[in-house]
Design an enzyme around this catalytic site. Structure first.
Site, PDB file in Angstrom:
ATOM      1  N   ASN A  80       5.849   8.254   9.535  1.00  0.00           N
ATOM      2  CA  ASN A  80       4.826   9.260   9.284  1.00  0.00           C
ATOM      3  C   ASN A  80       5.361  10.682   9.333  1.00  0.00           C
ATOM      4  O   ASN A  80       4.632  11.628   9.063  1.00  0.00           O
ATOM      5  CB  ASN A  80       3.688   9.110  10.297  1.00  0.00           C
ATOM      6  N   ASN A 102      53.825  10.019  -8.003  1.00  0.00           N
ATOM      7  CA  ASN A 102      53.587  10.832  -6.807  1.00  0.00           C
ATOM      8  C   ASN A 102      52.927  12.143  -7.208  1.00  0.00           C
ATOM      9  O   ASN A 102      53.427  12.857  -8.089  1.00  0.00           O
ATOM     10  CB  ASN A 102      54.909  11.119  -6.092  1.00  0.00           C
ATOM     11  N   ARG A 124       2.097  14.539   6.950  1.00  0.00           N
ATOM     12  CA  ARG A 124       2.926  14.866   8.115  1.00  0.00           C
ATOM     13  C   ARG A 124       4.417  14.905   7.777  1.00  0.00           C
ATOM     14  O   ARG A 124       5.217  15.372   8.586  1.00  0.00           O
ATOM     15  CB  ARG A 124       2.665  13.855   9.237  1.00  0.00           C
ATOM     16  N   ALA A 129      51.502  18.159  -3.150  1.00  0.00           N
ATOM     17  CA  ALA A 129      50.483  18.997  -2.526  1.00  0.00           C
ATOM     18  C   ALA A 129      50.066  20.128  -3.456  1.00  0.00           C
ATOM     19  O   ALA A 129      50.904  20.761  -4.099  1.00  0.00           O
ATOM     20  CB  ALA A 129      51.012  19.574  -1.220  1.00  0.00           C
ATOM     21  N   LEU A 162       0.852  -1.193   0.000  1.00  0.00           N
ATOM     22  CA  LEU A 162       0.000   0.000   0.000  1.00  0.00           C
ATOM     23  C   LEU A 162       0.890   1.247   0.000  1.00  0.00           C
ATOM     24  O   LEU A 162       1.618   1.497   0.962  1.00  0.00           O
ATOM     25  CB  LEU A 162      -0.914  -0.006   1.219  1.00  0.00           C
ATOM     26  N   GLY A 195      -0.775   6.785  -0.058  1.00  0.00           N
ATOM     27  CA  GLY A 195      -1.027   7.897   0.850  1.00  0.00           C
ATOM     28  C   GLY A 195      -0.256   9.160   0.520  1.00  0.00           C
ATOM     29  O   GLY A 195       0.801   9.126  -0.115  1.00  0.00           O
TER      30      GLY A 195
END
Length: 433
Positions: free
Chosen positions: A223, A352, A17, A355, A10, A13
């Site tokens: 809900n 490598n 809420r 950074a 089902l 709905g």
């Protein structure tokens, strides 16, 4: 797979809420909408599955069809036949037993649903036994049979002491539904058609109705957004408990988020604050604190802390350090220690990534690929402007911007010459020295 079993979910709905424009059953927990969790468990029992739809039915049907095959859909006439009983008004049963589920119960498991099939009864209805049943309809049980259901507002003082309440899932015989669904009336305060009235009609006709006590946790309905969150916590705990039992070490597991389709293989470590989503597969690897891994493959590698593997990353025998982001890239035997972005790339072993290195993969219109060979050293703060191919054994000097392919064995640098003006500080600030 059980023969002669139909399952009806089902899902019509509105879920007001939830306070959302999204259909209630399409709200997700652990990476999948509620309806997907229920269908997956249902398919373990039967291949005859129908989903009753109404509110936002097109969205529901589109999603379900995108994920599953051969699911049938029944459109409920909410205007004329609202309610749980009205949902079955257009249902034609093809099996001897019909299991009726709610689309907002995402925690239910196939092994728990299978218990409904162990009764030779006309109706099996699920119940909880609660110490504090306020707010629930009471189920009167005598000698192991359900006698009737009474709503709290209609219950006598004696009936209010009953601790058995209706959990909302039923198994009906085909005959029961064919006989009593057409007899349902909406002569009640809500003007709706209720499945509970089928129980009453069947009892009046001398049919056998058996109660099945079920886990309140597994049959918890959703809900509201709070209910959804509570269910997700339970499902997450199940997922993590399963994988820890398989040998995955988790540090502070309550802080870890792992979706349902994630797979671990061999011994893995997952540290606190980690989020792993989608169809990620992690094999013999260590995911360090506060890293995110999305829809990726990680094998014999360490990731993080504070790293981000975006979808379609394939990482093997690689170190991904802190603040490194990888997207749609394949890295094999690579070190990327920190503060880098690697996108739409193929990077081979022994390489490598320094950074601050960025693969510039997007020109504002299209995305392009970066290919980096074996044993390449990419110095810090370099930009690799795709499409570009850097062959094996190349050194890219720190601070370089590459716009062309680089041949094997080369040194590449685009640094401007260093210029030093001695004493300029004092001249600029007018300081005598």
């Amino acid at each position: 797979m059980k023969p002669n079993l139909s399952i009806i979910i089902l899902a019509a709905g509105k879920g007001t809420r939830m306070k959302s424009q999204t259909a209630k059953i399409l709200h997700s927990l652990c990476g999948k909408p509620m309806i997907a969790h229920i269908i997956e468990e249902s398919l373990k029992l039967s291949d005859d599955i129908s989903v009753v739809v109404a509110h936002q039915s097109e969205d529901v049907i589109e999603y379900v069809n995108s994920q599953f095959k051969n699911i049938k859909f029944i459109t409920q006439d909410l205007e004329n036949f609202p309610g749980t009983g009205g949902a079955l008004k257009n249902v034609t049963c093809s099996s001897k037993k019909v299991l009726v589920l709610n689309g907002d119960m995402p925690l239910v498991k196939a092994e728990e649903l299978e218990k409904f099939l162990g009764f030779e009864s006309d109706i099996v209805m699920s119940i909880f036994n609660l110490e504090e049943p306020t707010g629930y309809g009471r189920v009167k049980i005598e000698n192991g049979d359900v006698q009737y259901i009474v709503e709290q507002k209609d219950a006598s003082d004696e009936e209010l002491q009953i601790q058995s309440v209706n959990a909302g899932i039923y198994c009906f015989t085909q005959e029961i539904l064919e006989t009593f669904i057409p007899l349902l009336s909406n002569n009640n305060a809500q003007h709706e058609y209720y499945l509970t009235d089928v129980v009453a009609l069947a009892k009046d006709s001398g049919k056998k109705i058996s109660p099945l006590e079920v886990s309140q946790e597994s049959f918890k309905g959703v809900n509201s957004k709070k209910d959804l969150s509570d269910c997700e916590v339970i499902m997450l705990d199940r997922i993590k408990t399963h994988w820890m039992a398989q040998g995955v070490k988790m540090e502070l597991p309550s802080t870890i988020y792992i979706e349902k389709d994630v797979v671990f293989e061999d011994e893995c470590v997952v540290e606190q604050g980690v989020k792993i989503t989608g169809k990620t597969h992690i094999k013999a690897s260590h995911v360090k604190a506060h890293s995110i891994v999305e829809d990726s493959f990680v094998s014999h590698s360490d990731v993080g802390p504070l790293a981000h593997l975006r979808p379609n990353s394939n990482i093997t025998s690689t170190h991904i350090g802190n603040f490194v982001e990888v997207k749609k890239s394949t890295l094999k035997g690579v070190k990327a220690g920190h503060l880098s972005y690697i996108g739409d790339s193929i990077v081979d072993e022994g390489t490598n990534i320094g950074a601050g290195v960025i693969t510039c993969n997007y020109d504002g219109k299209k995305k392009y690929q970066t290919i980096i060979g074996k044993n390449v050293f990419v110095g810090s703060d370099s930009q690799l402007i795709a499409p570009i191919n850097i062959e094996d054994d190349v050194i890219v000097a720190a601070g370089s911007t590459l716009t062309k392919n680089v041949k094997e064995g080369s040194l590449v640098l685009t640094r401007a010459p260093l210029k030093v003006l001695e004493g300029y500080f004092y001249k600029f600030f007018g300081i005598k020295k």
